[in-house]
Design an enzyme around this catalytic site. Structure first.
Site, PDB file in Angstrom:
ATOM      1  N   ARG A   1      -5.397   7.344   2.660  1.00 58.39           N
ATOM      2  CA  ARG A   1      -4.115   6.856   2.150  1.00 58.39           C
ATOM      3  C   ARG A   1      -3.328   7.934   1.421  1.00 58.39           C
ATOM      4  NH1 ARG A   1      -4.355   1.117   0.707  1.00 58.39           N
ATOM      5  NH2 ARG A   1      -3.201   1.502  -1.202  1.00 58.39           N
TER       6      ARG A   1
ATOM      7  N   ASP B   1       1.412  -1.086  11.626  1.00 57.75           N
ATOM      8  CA  ASP B   1       1.382  -2.439  12.181  1.00 57.75           C
ATOM      9  C   ASP B   1       2.693  -3.200  11.969  1.00 57.75           C
ATOM     10  OD1 ASP B   1       1.102  -2.503   9.454  1.00 57.75           O
ATOM     11  OD2 ASP B   1      -0.373  -4.109   9.416  1.00 57.75           O
TER      12      ASP B   1
ATOM     13  N   GLY C   1       5.332  -2.387   3.927  1.00 59.72           N
ATOM     14  CA  GLY C   1       4.787  -2.877   5.190  1.00 59.72           C
ATOM     15  C   GLY C   1       5.203  -4.314   5.461  1.00 59.72           C
ATOM     16  N   ASP C   2       4.454  -4.992   6.339  1.00 55.81           N
ATOM     17  CA  ASP C   2       4.877  -6.333   6.771  1.00 55.81           C
ATOM     18  C   ASP C   2       4.917  -7.338   5.620  1.00 55.81           C
ATOM     19  OD1 ASP C   2       2.074  -6.236   6.690  1.00 55.81           O
ATOM     20  OD2 ASP C   2       1.875  -7.833   8.169  1.00 55.81           O
TER      21      ASP C   2
ATOM     22  N   THR D   1       3.784   2.446   5.797  1.00 51.37           N
ATOM     23  CA  THR D   1       2.393   1.995   5.714  1.00 51.37           C
ATOM     24  C   THR D   1       1.564   2.863   6.648  1.00 51.37           C
ATOM     25  OG1 THR D   1       0.850   0.249   6.397  1.00 51.37           O
ATOM     26  CG2 THR D   1       3.019   0.122   7.343  1.00 51.37           C
TER      27      THR D   1
ATOM     28  N   GLY E   1       0.826  -1.209   0.000  1.00 47.80           N
ATOM     29  CA  GLY E   1       0.000   0.000   0.000  1.00 47.80           C
ATOM     30  C   GLY E   1       0.859   1.257   0.000  1.00 47.80           C
TER      31      GLY E   1
ATOM     32  N   ARG F   1     -18.396  15.621  13.895  1.00 49.04           N
ATOM     33  CA  ARG F   1     -18.897  16.027  15.214  1.00 49.04           C
ATOM     34  C   ARG F   1     -19.794  17.262  15.099  1.00 49.04           C
ATOM     35  NH1 ARG F   1     -18.202  14.224  20.046  1.00 49.04           N
ATOM     36  NH2 ARG F   1     -16.247  13.113  19.748  1.00 49.04           N
TER      37      ARG F   1
ATOM     38  N   SER G   1     -25.475  13.251  21.533  1.00 52.40           N
ATOM     39  CA  SER G   1     -24.772  12.786  20.330  1.00 52.40           C
ATOM     40  C   SER G   1     -23.533  12.019  20.779  1.00 52.40           C
ATOM     41  CB  SER G   1     -24.359  13.975  19.462  1.00 52.40           C
ATOM     42  OG  SER G   1     -23.351  14.711  20.124  1.00 52.40           O
TER      43      SER G   1
ATOM     44  N   ASP H   1      -0.832   1.927   8.314  1.00 50.17           N
ATOM     45  CA  ASP H   1      -1.436   1.117   9.384  1.00 50.17           C
ATOM     46  C   ASP H   1      -0.632   1.067  10.685  1.00 50.17           C
ATOM     47  OD1 ASP H   1      -3.427   0.520   7.561  1.00 50.17           O
ATOM     48  OD2 ASP H   1      -2.405  -1.270   6.836  1.00 50.17           O
TER      49      ASP H   1
ATOM     50  N   ARG I   1      13.552  10.511  -1.547  1.00 45.06           N
ATOM     51  CA  ARG I   1      14.419  11.698  -1.709  1.00 45.06           C
ATOM     52  C   ARG I   1      15.639  11.606  -0.789  1.00 45.06           C
ATOM     53  NH1 ARG I   1      14.422  16.380   1.403  1.00 45.06           N
ATOM     54  NH2 ARG I   1      15.082  18.302   0.376  1.00 45.06           N
TER      55      ARG I   1
ATOM     56  N   ARG J   1       1.115  -4.911  -5.943  1.00 38.32           N
ATOM     57  CA  ARG J   1       1.129  -6.175  -5.196  1.00 38.32           C
ATOM     58  C   ARG J   1       1.451  -7.260  -6.223  1.00 38.32           C
ATOM     59  NH1 ARG J   1      -2.784  -3.288  -1.817  1.00 38.32           N
ATOM     60  NH2 ARG J   1      -1.731  -3.166   0.186  1.00 38.32           N
ATOM     61  N   SER J   2       2.351  -8.166  -5.883  1.00 36.36           N
ATOM     62  CA  SER J   2       2.774  -9.180  -6.859  1.00 36.36           C
ATOM     63  C   SER J   2       2.620 -10.577  -6.272  1.00 36.36           C
ATOM     64  CB  SER J   2       4.241  -8.932  -7.232  1.00 36.36           C
ATOM     65  OG  SER J   2       4.765 -10.047  -7.909  1.00 36.36           O
TER      66      SER J   2
ATOM     67  N   GLY K   1     -11.734  12.844  20.497  1.00 33.19           N
ATOM     68  CA  GLY K   1     -12.656  12.759  21.637  1.00 33.19           C
ATOM     69  C   GLY K   1     -13.790  11.766  21.418  1.00 33.19           C
TER      70      GLY K   1
ATOM     71  N   GLY L   1      -6.849   0.512   8.723  1.00 32.01           N
ATOM     72  CA  GLY L   1      -5.931  -0.080   9.698  1.00 32.01           C
ATOM     73  C   GLY L   1      -5.766  -1.576   9.529  1.00 32.01           C
ATOM     74  N   ARG L   2      -6.463  -2.134   8.518  1.00 30.85           N
ATOM     75  CA  ARG L   2      -6.444  -3.592   8.286  1.00 30.85           C
ATOM     76  C   ARG L   2      -6.747  -4.330   9.592  1.00 30.85           C
ATOM     77  NH1 ARG L   2      -2.003  -5.577   4.053  1.00 30.85           N
ATOM     78  NH2 ARG L   2      -0.537  -4.695   5.523  1.00 30.85           N
TER      79      ARG L   2
HETATM   80  P1  ADP Z   1       2.434  -4.307   2.640  1.00 27.44           P
HETATM   81  O1  ADP Z   1       3.894  -4.399   2.364  1.00 27.44           O
HETATM   82  O2  ADP Z   1       1.923  -2.899   2.613  1.00 27.44           O
HETATM   83  O3  ADP Z   1       2.032  -5.092   3.882  1.00 27.44           O
HETATM   84  P2  ADP Z   1       1.345  -6.479   0.987  1.00 27.44           P
HETATM   85  O4  ADP Z   1       0.931  -7.326   2.133  1.00 27.44           O
HETATM   86  O5  ADP Z   1       0.413  -6.383  -0.163  1.00 27.44           O
HETATM   87  O6  ADP Z   1       1.663  -4.974   1.403  1.00 27.44           O
HETATM   88  O7  ADP Z   1       2.745  -7.046   0.456  1.00 27.44           O
HETATM   89  C1  ADP Z   1       3.414  -6.439  -0.626  1.00 27.44           C
HETATM   90  C2  ADP Z   1       4.028  -7.493  -1.509  1.00 27.44           C
HETATM   91  O8  ADP Z   1       4.996  -8.225  -0.771  1.00 27.44           O
HETATM   92  C3  ADP Z   1       3.067  -8.561  -2.034  1.00 27.44           C
HETATM   93  O9  ADP Z   1       2.335  -8.152  -3.161  1.00 27.44           O
HETATM   94  C4  ADP Z   1       4.018  -9.670  -2.377  1.00 27.44           C
HETATM   95  O10 ADP Z   1       4.639  -9.455  -3.635  1.00 27.44           O
HETATM   96  C5  ADP Z   1       5.081  -9.561  -1.283  1.00 27.44           C
HETATM   97  N1  ADP Z   1       4.792 -10.543  -0.241  1.00 27.44           N
HETATM   98  C6  ADP Z   1       3.824 -10.466   0.712  1.00 27.44           C
HETATM   99  N2  ADP Z   1       3.796 -11.593   1.464  1.00 27.44           N
HETATM  100  C7  ADP Z   1       4.768 -12.403   0.947  1.00 27.44           C
HETATM  101  C8  ADP Z   1       5.235 -13.714   1.259  1.00 27.44           C
HETATM  102  N3  ADP Z   1       4.697 -14.442   2.263  1.00 27.44           N
HETATM  103  N4  ADP Z   1       6.247 -14.222   0.516  1.00 27.44           N
HETATM  104  C9  ADP Z   1       6.806 -13.515  -0.486  1.00 27.44           C
HETATM  105  N5  ADP Z   1       6.394 -12.278  -0.842  1.00 27.44           N
HETATM  106  C10 ADP Z   1       5.410 -11.725  -0.142  1.00 27.44           C
END
Ligand code: ADP
Length: 322
Positions: free
Chosen positions: A255, A130, A102-103, A126, A11, A155, A216, A128, A21, A72-73, A186, A171-172
């Site tokens: 975002r 997280d 992110g994670d 990210t 994301g 509000r 409210s 989030d 930069r 995303r791949s 608040g 926040g997923r």
């Molecule tokens: P974020 O990094 O924001 O958490 P995603 O969870 O979509 O976003 O992860 C980004 C990309 O990281 C995925 O599209 C994928 O290519 C790669 N990825 C995520 N999880 C795995 C995994 N378990 N193994 C290998 N690549 C991963």
């Protein structure tokens, strides 16, 4: 180290450009060439690159999104996909790779770091928040402030119409955005995955508050596993108590946008520190900030160890909204 790559993945988050930069300018200041890889791991597999020079990153510090693009791949999750990615890293002669994401990105980065000789360094980007190994991620502060502005506006209407509102924030699977926007806005009630509440207990708290004269209220709901779930909660509250409400799902407006000063500073610090780590030959880690200090955390820990919101913040909501 003479040549490194940089990509943004998963994301997008405000501040990613400020981070690119900082990484580009720190690399160039140390006579290290830096190559941009477009569209995250998808672009790495396809060999989509762009040269990065001083002027490539001029006037981007204030822009949301990412000039490198992100994606995303699914292919990168397969060994075949990563083999193609590694081939491109080698073809380009990259000795280091900076991943801003992110994670999920760091799960992929952990595998990449094990499977090839390139030094991989992550930077948490990210909205989030997280990710373990950093107090805050790049983009979180901007997202919280965006949600807060929306809560403040709602509000006004809630007060004018004596109305209950549910405001659903992103926040997923975590409640960081809900917690900080809820405290600063608040909010009367908070629904986050880390501290689940039943509709019955929410109803009794709302009823008690309304009996005491409140007319409210704003309930901030973290999107959780099922975005849009606040419509169900609002319906069940109406069935149980008869209290009418309105639901506002903030969605993707959280975002984008120009990053806050706090996000720009964090992004700049982490971008610089990532290049410095690579120059010292330190890979396989994420660069974060913990207690105002740069922290290096093994990439695996960033997604294996969960990050919990500060319990003191959760207690605050209960006390202050009563
Ligand atoms: P974020 O990094 O924001 O958490 P995603 O969870 O979509 O976003 O992860 C980004 C990309 O990281 C995925 O599209 C994928 O290519 C790669 N990825 C995520 N999880 C795995 C995994 N378990 N193994 C290998 N690549 C991963």
């Amino acid at each position: 180290m003479k040549r490194v790559g940089i990509l943004t993945s998963g994301g997008d988050a405000p501040g990613m450009n400020a981070c690119i930069r900082a990484a580009v300018r720190t690399s160039l200041a140390n006579d290290v060439e830096i190559l941009g890889i477009r569209r995250g791991y998808a672009g790495l597999i396809q060999g989509e690159t762009m040269p990065m020079e001083r002027k490539t990153v001029a006037n981007i510090i204030q822009q949301g999104g990412t000039i490198l693009g992100t994606a995303r791949s699914e292919e990168f999750k397969t060994p075949e996909g990563r083999t193609l990615a590694i081939r491109n890293l080698q073809k380009e002669g990259l000795e280091g790779l900076i991943l801003i994401g992110g994670d999920g990105t760091f799960r992929g980065g952990t595998l990449l770091s094990q499977e090839c000789g390139v030094q991989v360094v992550g930077i948490p980007g990210t909205i989030d928040n997280d990710v373990y190994g950093t107090d805050y991620t790049i983009g979180f502060d901007t997202a919280v402030n965006c949600a807060l502005k929306a809560i403040d506006r709602i509000r006004d209407t809630a007060l004018s119409h004596d109305r209950l509102f549910f405001v659903e924030v992103m926040g997923r699977h975590t409640g960081f955005i809900a917690l900080e926007s809820g405290i600063s806005g608040g909010a009367e009630e908070l629904i986050i995955p880390e501290a689940p509440v039943t509709v019955a207990s929410l109803c009794s708290r709302l009823e008690r508050n309304f009996e005491r004269g409140k007319k409210s209220a704003i309930v901030v709901v973290a999107e959780s596993e099922q975005p849009g779930d606040s419509f169900r909660i609002a319906r069940e509250v109406k069935e149980k108590t008869g209290i009418e409400s309105r639901v506002c799902v903030l969605g993707h407006i959280q975002r984008g946008g120009s990053p806050t000063a706090r996000d720009r500073v964090l992004a700049t610090k982490l971008g610089m520190a990532a290049v410095q780590a690579l120059l010292r030959g330190k890979g396989g880690c994420m660069i974060g900030e913990v207690n105002w200090q740069i922290a290096h955390t093994p990439l695996r820990d960033t997604w294996e160890k969960g990050k919990q919101p500060l319990s003191i913040l959760m207690e605050m909501i209960k006390i202050l909204s009563d």
